[in-house]
Enzyme design. Sequence first.
Site, short mmCIF file in Angstrom:
data_model
loop_
_atom_site.label_atom_id
_atom_site.label_comp_id
_atom_site.label_asym_id
_atom_site.label_seq_id
_atom_site.Cartn_x
_atom_site.Cartn_y
_atom_site.Cartn_z
N GLY A 410 0.82 -1.19 0.00
CA GLY A 410 0.00 0.00 0.00
C GLY A 410 0.86 1.25 0.00
N PRO A 411 0.26 2.41 -0.15
CA PRO A 411 1.01 3.67 -0.21
C PRO A 411 1.68 3.99 1.12
CG PRO A 411 -1.36 4.08 -0.19
CD PRO A 411 -1.19 2.60 -0.33
N PRO A 412 2.61 4.94 1.14
CA PRO A 412 3.29 5.29 2.39
C PRO A 412 2.33 5.90 3.40
CG PRO A 412 4.48 6.14 0.47
CD PRO A 412 3.15 5.67 -0.02
N VAL A 414 0.21 4.55 5.65
CA VAL A 414 -1.11 4.00 5.96
C VAL A 414 -1.07 3.03 7.15
CG1 VAL A 414 -2.01 4.30 3.64
CG2 VAL A 414 -0.85 2.18 4.24
N GLY A 415 0.11 2.83 7.76
CA GLY A 415 0.18 2.01 8.96
C GLY A 415 0.63 0.58 8.74
N LYS A 416 1.33 0.30 7.63
CA LYS A 416 1.75 -1.08 7.36
C LYS A 416 2.78 -1.55 8.39
CE LYS A 416 3.27 -0.16 3.25
NZ LYS A 416 3.03 1.30 3.26
N THR A 417 3.74 -0.69 8.70
CA THR A 417 4.80 -1.08 9.64
C THR A 417 4.28 -1.11 11.07
OG1 THR A 417 6.48 -0.11 8.19
CG2 THR A 417 7.10 -0.50 10.47
N SER A 733 -5.91 3.34 -17.62
CA SER A 733 -7.27 3.55 -17.15
C SER A 733 -7.94 4.80 -17.70
CB SER A 733 -7.29 3.60 -15.61
OG SER A 733 -6.56 4.71 -15.13
N LYS A 776 -10.35 6.41 -6.44
CA LYS A 776 -10.89 7.21 -7.54
C LYS A 776 -12.28 7.72 -7.23
CE LYS A 776 -8.15 4.94 -11.17
NZ LYS A 776 -8.15 4.09 -12.36
#
Length: 845
Positions: A410-412, A414-417, A733, A776
């Site tokens: 996911g984008p930077p 967003v809480g992945k780590t 797209s 989007k």
Amino acid sequence: MRNVDAAFPFISTDTTVLIWSGDVAGLVASLHPNRKQLADAILGWKRRRGRTWPVIPLRGAVLFPGTTMSFDIGREASLRALGDAAAADRELFVTAQIDPADEEPGEDGLYRFGCLAKIRQVMELRDDSNITIQKVLLVGLKRARIVEFKKGSRRAYHEVSLQLLDSKPAASDDLEAKAAYRLMLKSYERLAQISGRIPPERLTLIAQRSDWGQAADEVVSTTFLRFEPSQVILETVDVKERLHKVVQILQEENQVLEFERALDMKVRGKIDRNQHEYFLREQLRAIQEELGEQDSQLSDEAQLLQKLDASLMPDEIKNKVRKEIERFARIAPGSPEATVQRNWLETLVELPFGRTDKEKHNLSRARRILARDHYGLVKVKERIMEYLAVRKLGSSDGHPMKSPILCFIGPPGVGKTSIAKSIAEALGRRYIRMSLGGIRDEAEIRGHRRTYIGAMPGRIMQGIRQVDTDNPLFLLDEIDKLGNDFRGDPSSALLEVLDPEQNTSFRDHYLEVPYDLSNVLFIMTANTYDTIPEALLDRMEIIEVSGYTEEEKIEIGKRHLLPKQISRHALKPGQIKVSRPAMARLISWYTREAGVRQLERELAHLCRRAAIEIAEKKRDGLDVTPGSLETILGPRKFTFDMADKIDRVGIATGLAWTWSGGDTLTIEVNVLPGDGKLELTGQLGDVMKESARAALTYIRSRAGSLGLTVEDTHNKDIHIHVPAGATPKDGPSAGITLATALASALTGRAVRHDLAMTGEITLRGRILPIGGLKEKTVAANRAGISTVLIPQDNVRDLVEIADSVKKRLTIIPVEHMDEVLKHALMPENSMQQARQKAAVKNEGK
């Protein structure tokens, strides 16, 4: 008619009472000499008929009548049982659970015999994880046996009906019982002498008991036994039989303690000898130092052998290491090889072969921790709950599952780590993080060969050694930023680490022995799929972590980020207030990101401004409103393109996904006299240029149905521009948006200003699915768009879109470009009316 000698012991054994109604009970009571005592007993007996008590299971402990017990309660079911009992008559039933490790014991997991208890005191505490627990003090009232569990109860805890058991006392002239009682006191006194853990006052108090059964209960409750023998004594109602069993238990315990004491004295003797030998060796070493003959390797060898004996490594590896230690002992102390050999041996014997932490399988606790630390991230949380549920079932039937290999993409921001830390806490695993960004050397993963100077293990084995457990949660951060050069390919080295079929025998180049990594829970994070090798992707379970919507960012800001910044800036709650509309403006005006890092920085800015107001201007705090934002933070940094107010020819609105989330994309087309050239501007990538050519080919193929001639489509130059010109753009797209803008410019029919679209187009007009639909649609809603056209195959992705966004948008799935043109282009008659109005307006001027 019911015999009541058991319920009312003060009535003679031949007394029979008719208990049909309160009047009959009162009549009988009035005829008995102990009228008040009999009436109270009858009414108490009637109240207990059909009554149920809440149950609190005990882990590894037994409560006896006449004794007190204090313990902590943290399980939700037990907390509710305690609360309901405290709100009623403060009575409840406590019994030991058969398996102390069982988090939620069922009916078959509880002993049927227990103790009816009274609540003396309740204190509310909080543990290190800020979870509420209750400390309760109970006093045992009476032995009891479960008659039946209440069926159909909607409470979270068990409710039972009980048979209260009265101990049958031994007769004072029963010589066998008296002898057993005295023998019990002697054995107890002997236990106190050997163990040294029983105070003399306790011995005196128990010896003065006139009730032998009560004395036996107190002896067992203060003997520090395992709960199984204590449960046997609790279930023994007959006093004489209970005395015999207590004597047997005490004598066995005394024998064990005497053996322990003898063994302890023997070991102490050996230790004294060892200390004497150690003293002599120290003297010898001092003499050798004076003579220059010190052998410094003796202590090193002994320490290595001691660590080797304590290690749980397989026997074949142990034998190899033992031989290497013997070889190490023969190496000259000053040689470089001795240092290399010592470092290698120390690394091996300090690895936690087979040493694991107990994993926590409490699903409700895990859900609370995940919800406490992170808002949203539903897919991640549900996947962890699925893993926990399967682990819990697997551990109960002896078939534990292998740890999954998860990858959060996911984008930077967003809480992945950060969610990996919460997962480790929820599972009860130790946490280790390894950043892979910029790593280009394969040896960082697999280690260096021992023959090289300065060789060391790879970072995987270094992490395992650092956390000292075989089953940590290992976070491999930024796996999409791995590089490779002449020193090797780290991503290829990770193939063995992340393959559950191979990592049971991972070989580090430095260690040169197989190591089992199958118990490690590996979690990876990445921003994109593009730079991750396909072979590595195939070994991972991908969980997409999309950017947050504006509503989610508001909740995260209010619940998590603002309280954290208030604490960091030495403020108190209430000294800075940010209204919900102000938080929404802060997000849209001062941040442009998929995550919340910039939002956190702006909230920190607000807290610093509040600190100035309080410290310098002596105000109570700072109230942030939409109107005061620009005064506090300065002019807004970002603006979003809003939908046009009128329908225009040759201009269509598309939707794009960027690193900061979704955005609108304006496509402009101009038609000029020429020879059919196509000009593309706006920093378009190769894929987007190909989409534009495919869109033009489709429009030319449908010229007849659009009312166009060959001259209209082939003898004119077409210029396509996508603002802003300095921003690179790519992807397929925008295909249907390009085709719509081309059709509008060539036919002269305007495109609806309140409509946006996304989808890839083929030469035959088919519309293919796209990604990033959630982001989007959020962008379309923010820009004031009312209708969005999406590919038919993307209908499955609508479940990910927030209900608040779907309510404001009309989302229309389409399969072919003809459907797009039907929805997007204004009809001819409406165009003529618009031209007439414009002409009239010009004449008036």
